[in-house]
Design a protein around this motif. Structure first.
Motif, PDB file in Angstrom:
ATOM      1  N   ASN A 138       8.579 128.838   2.535  1.00  0.00           N
ATOM      2  CA  ASN A 138       9.093 128.891   3.909  1.00  0.00           C
ATOM      3  C   ASN A 138      10.526 128.379   4.007  1.00  0.00           C
ATOM      4  O   ASN A 138      10.921 127.821   5.029  1.00  0.00           O
ATOM      5  CB  ASN A 138       8.196 128.120   4.880  1.00  0.00           C
ATOM      6  N   ARG A 139      11.262 128.495   2.911  1.00  0.00           N
ATOM      7  CA  ARG A 139      12.669 128.035   2.864  1.00  0.00           C
ATOM      8  C   ARG A 139      12.801 126.577   3.257  1.00  0.00           C
ATOM      9  O   ARG A 139      13.774 126.155   3.880  1.00  0.00           O
ATOM     10  CB  ARG A 139      13.540 128.910   3.742  1.00  0.00           C
ATOM     11  N   GLY A 140      11.795 125.795   2.957  1.00  0.00           N
ATOM     12  CA  GLY A 140      11.834 124.367   3.253  1.00  0.00           C
ATOM     13  C   GLY A 140      11.474 124.009   4.675  1.00  0.00           C
ATOM     14  O   GLY A 140      11.531 122.851   5.050  1.00  0.00           O
ATOM     15  N   VAL A 141      11.103 125.005   5.473  1.00  0.00           N
ATOM     16  CA  VAL A 141      10.734 124.743   6.867  1.00  0.00           C
ATOM     17  C   VAL A 141       9.284 124.272   6.913  1.00  0.00           C
ATOM     18  O   VAL A 141       8.392 124.913   6.352  1.00  0.00           O
ATOM     19  CB  VAL A 141      10.900 126.010   7.735  1.00  0.00           C
ATOM     20  N   ILE A 142       9.058 123.147   7.548  1.00  0.00           N
ATOM     21  CA  ILE A 142       7.702 122.617   7.685  1.00  0.00           C
ATOM     22  C   ILE A 142       7.071 123.269   8.911  1.00  0.00           C
ATOM     23  O   ILE A 142       7.540 123.084  10.030  1.00  0.00           O
ATOM     24  CB  ILE A 142       7.721 121.080   7.818  1.00  0.00           C
ATOM     25  N   THR A 143       6.017 124.033   8.677  1.00  0.00           N
ATOM     26  CA  THR A 143       5.408 124.799   9.768  1.00  0.00           C
ATOM     27  C   THR A 143       4.164 124.133  10.333  1.00  0.00           C
ATOM     28  O   THR A 143       3.651 124.571  11.358  1.00  0.00           O
ATOM     29  CB  THR A 143       5.045 126.210   9.285  1.00  0.00           C
ATOM     30  N   ASP A 144       3.688 123.098   9.683  1.00  0.00           N
ATOM     31  CA  ASP A 144       2.475 122.429  10.138  1.00  0.00           C
ATOM     32  C   ASP A 144       2.805 121.456  11.268  1.00  0.00           C
ATOM     33  O   ASP A 144       3.805 120.745  11.211  1.00  0.00           O
ATOM     34  CB  ASP A 144       1.836 121.671   8.967  1.00  0.00           C
ATOM     35  N   ASN A 145       1.964 121.417  12.280  1.00  0.00           N
ATOM     36  CA  ASN A 145       2.184 120.499  13.403  1.00  0.00           C
ATOM     37  C   ASN A 145       1.529 119.137  13.196  1.00  0.00           C
ATOM     38  O   ASN A 145       1.728 118.237  14.003  1.00  0.00           O
ATOM     39  CB  ASN A 145       1.658 121.111  14.708  1.00  0.00           C
ATOM     40  N   ASP A 146       0.770 119.001  12.135  1.00  0.00           N
ATOM     41  CA  ASP A 146       0.086 117.740  11.851  1.00  0.00           C
ATOM     42  C   ASP A 146       1.082 116.763  11.224  1.00  0.00           C
ATOM     43  O   ASP A 146       1.630 117.039  10.153  1.00  0.00           O
ATOM     44  CB  ASP A 146      -1.090 117.994  10.912  1.00  0.00           C
ATOM     45  N   PRO A 147       1.324 115.616  11.860  1.00  0.00           N
ATOM     46  CA  PRO A 147       2.298 114.653  11.320  1.00  0.00           C
ATOM     47  C   PRO A 147       1.966 114.189   9.907  1.00  0.00           C
ATOM     48  O   PRO A 147       2.867 113.946   9.109  1.00  0.00           O
ATOM     49  CB  PRO A 147       2.261 113.479  12.300  1.00  0.00           C
ATOM     50  N   VAL A 148       0.696 114.079   9.585  1.00  0.00           N
ATOM     51  CA  VAL A 148       0.298 113.655   8.236  1.00  0.00           C
ATOM     52  C   VAL A 148       0.716 114.711   7.217  1.00  0.00           C
ATOM     53  O   VAL A 148       1.266 114.393   6.155  1.00  0.00           O
ATOM     54  CB  VAL A 148      -1.221 113.387   8.174  1.00  0.00           C
ATOM     55  N   GLU A 149       0.481 115.965   7.540  1.00  0.00           N
ATOM     56  CA  GLU A 149       0.865 117.053   6.638  1.00  0.00           C
ATOM     57  C   GLU A 149       2.383 117.175   6.532  1.00  0.00           C
ATOM     58  O   GLU A 149       2.918 117.475   5.466  1.00  0.00           O
ATOM     59  CB  GLU A 149       0.246 118.375   7.103  1.00  0.00           C
ATOM     60  N   GLN A 150       3.094 116.926   7.618  1.00  0.00           N
ATOM     61  CA  GLN A 150       4.550 116.941   7.591  1.00  0.00           C
ATOM     62  C   GLN A 150       5.082 115.857   6.663  1.00  0.00           C
ATOM     63  O   GLN A 150       5.989 116.089   5.865  1.00  0.00           O
ATOM     64  CB  GLN A 150       5.114 116.753   9.004  1.00  0.00           C
ATOM     65  N   GLU A 151       4.501 114.674   6.790  1.00  0.00           N
ATOM     66  CA  GLU A 151       4.925 113.558   5.937  1.00  0.00           C
ATOM     67  C   GLU A 151       4.644 113.863   4.472  1.00  0.00           C
ATOM     68  O   GLU A 151       5.461 113.564   3.601  1.00  0.00           O
ATOM     69  CB  GLU A 151       4.217 112.268   6.362  1.00  0.00           C
ATOM     70  N   LYS A 152       3.486 114.475   4.200  1.00  0.00           N
ATOM     71  CA  LYS A 152       3.158 114.863   2.817  1.00  0.00           C
ATOM     72  C   LYS A 152       4.196 115.830   2.266  1.00  0.00           C
ATOM     73  O   LYS A 152       4.659 115.675   1.138  1.00  0.00           O
ATOM     74  CB  LYS A 152       1.783 115.536   2.756  1.00  0.00           C
ATOM     75  N   ALA A 153       4.566 116.825   3.062  1.00  0.00           N
ATOM     76  CA  ALA A 153       5.539 117.814   2.607  1.00  0.00           C
ATOM     77  C   ALA A 153       6.871 117.152   2.264  1.00  0.00           C
ATOM     78  O   ALA A 153       7.483 117.452   1.236  1.00  0.00           O
ATOM     79  CB  ALA A 153       5.734 118.896   3.670  1.00  0.00           C
ATOM     80  N   VAL A 154       7.313 116.238   3.106  1.00  0.00           N
ATOM     81  CA  VAL A 154       8.580 115.546   2.870  1.00  0.00           C
ATOM     82  C   VAL A 154       8.483 114.669   1.619  1.00  0.00           C
ATOM     83  O   VAL A 154       9.369 114.679   0.764  1.00  0.00           O
ATOM     84  CB  VAL A 154       8.985 114.712   4.106  1.00  0.00           C
ATOM     85  N   LYS A 155       7.394 113.923   1.498  1.00  0.00           N
ATOM     86  CA  LYS A 155       7.244 113.018   0.351  1.00  0.00           C
ATOM     87  C   LYS A 155       7.046 113.778  -0.953  1.00  0.00           C
ATOM     88  O   LYS A 155       7.561 113.372  -1.996  1.00  0.00           O
ATOM     89  CB  LYS A 155       6.107 112.038   0.601  1.00  0.00           C
ATOM     90  N   PHE A 156       6.310 114.889  -0.920  1.00  0.00           N
ATOM     91  CA  PHE A 156       6.130 115.686  -2.131  1.00  0.00           C
ATOM     92  C   PHE A 156       7.456 116.278  -2.577  1.00  0.00           C
ATOM     93  O   PHE A 156       7.747 116.346  -3.769  1.00  0.00           O
ATOM     94  CB  PHE A 156       5.102 116.791  -1.922  1.00  0.00           C
ATOM     95  N   ASN A 157       8.288 116.697  -1.617  1.00  0.00           N
ATOM     96  CA  ASN A 157       9.597 117.228  -1.974  1.00  0.00           C
ATOM     97  C   ASN A 157      10.467 116.136  -2.597  1.00  0.00           C
ATOM     98  O   ASN A 157      11.153 116.376  -3.586  1.00  0.00           O
ATOM     99  CB  ASN A 157      10.283 117.827  -0.751  1.00  0.00           C
TER     100      ASN A 157
END
Length: 98
Positions: free
Chosen positions: A41-60
């Motif tokens: 998704n070109r680095g765009v976080i599409t999930d509205n769940d804050p936990v999943e957003q945080e995971k995406a940022v931390k995994f990156n």
């Protein structure tokens, strides 16, 4: 008052300004590399769940740090090979490479 004192120190201390600029440049370089590393998704976080957003940022950030570490190991191996071949490696050159 604390902010004003810090700002005055920053304005009057050239060495402090150099340190702050160097640190800022390192952070910006890391952020730029991290952005380049993003995938899906070109680095765009599409999930509205804050936990999943945080995971995406931390995994990156983890992936970015792993790539930096791997690159460091590759550079160290190349330096060891050069030294084994008899090349003199200047510490200042290593500092510039890092």
């Amino acid at each position: 008052m604390i902010r004003t004192i810090q700002l005055l120190r920053y304005l009057t201390d050239a060495q402090m300004r150099r340190r702050v600029t160097a640190a800022t440049n390192k952070v910006e370089a890391f952020n730029g590399f991290s952005e380049w590393v993003r995938f899906g998704n070109r680095g765009v976080i599409t999930d509205n769940d804050p936990v999943e957003q945080e995971k995406a940022v931390k995994f990156n950030a983890l992936l970015t740090n792993c790539l930096i570490f791997h690159n460091t190991l590759d550079i160290a191996q190349a330096v060891r090979e050069l030294q084994a071949e008899g090349w003199k490696v200047d510490p200042q050159d290593l500092a510039a490479a890092s």
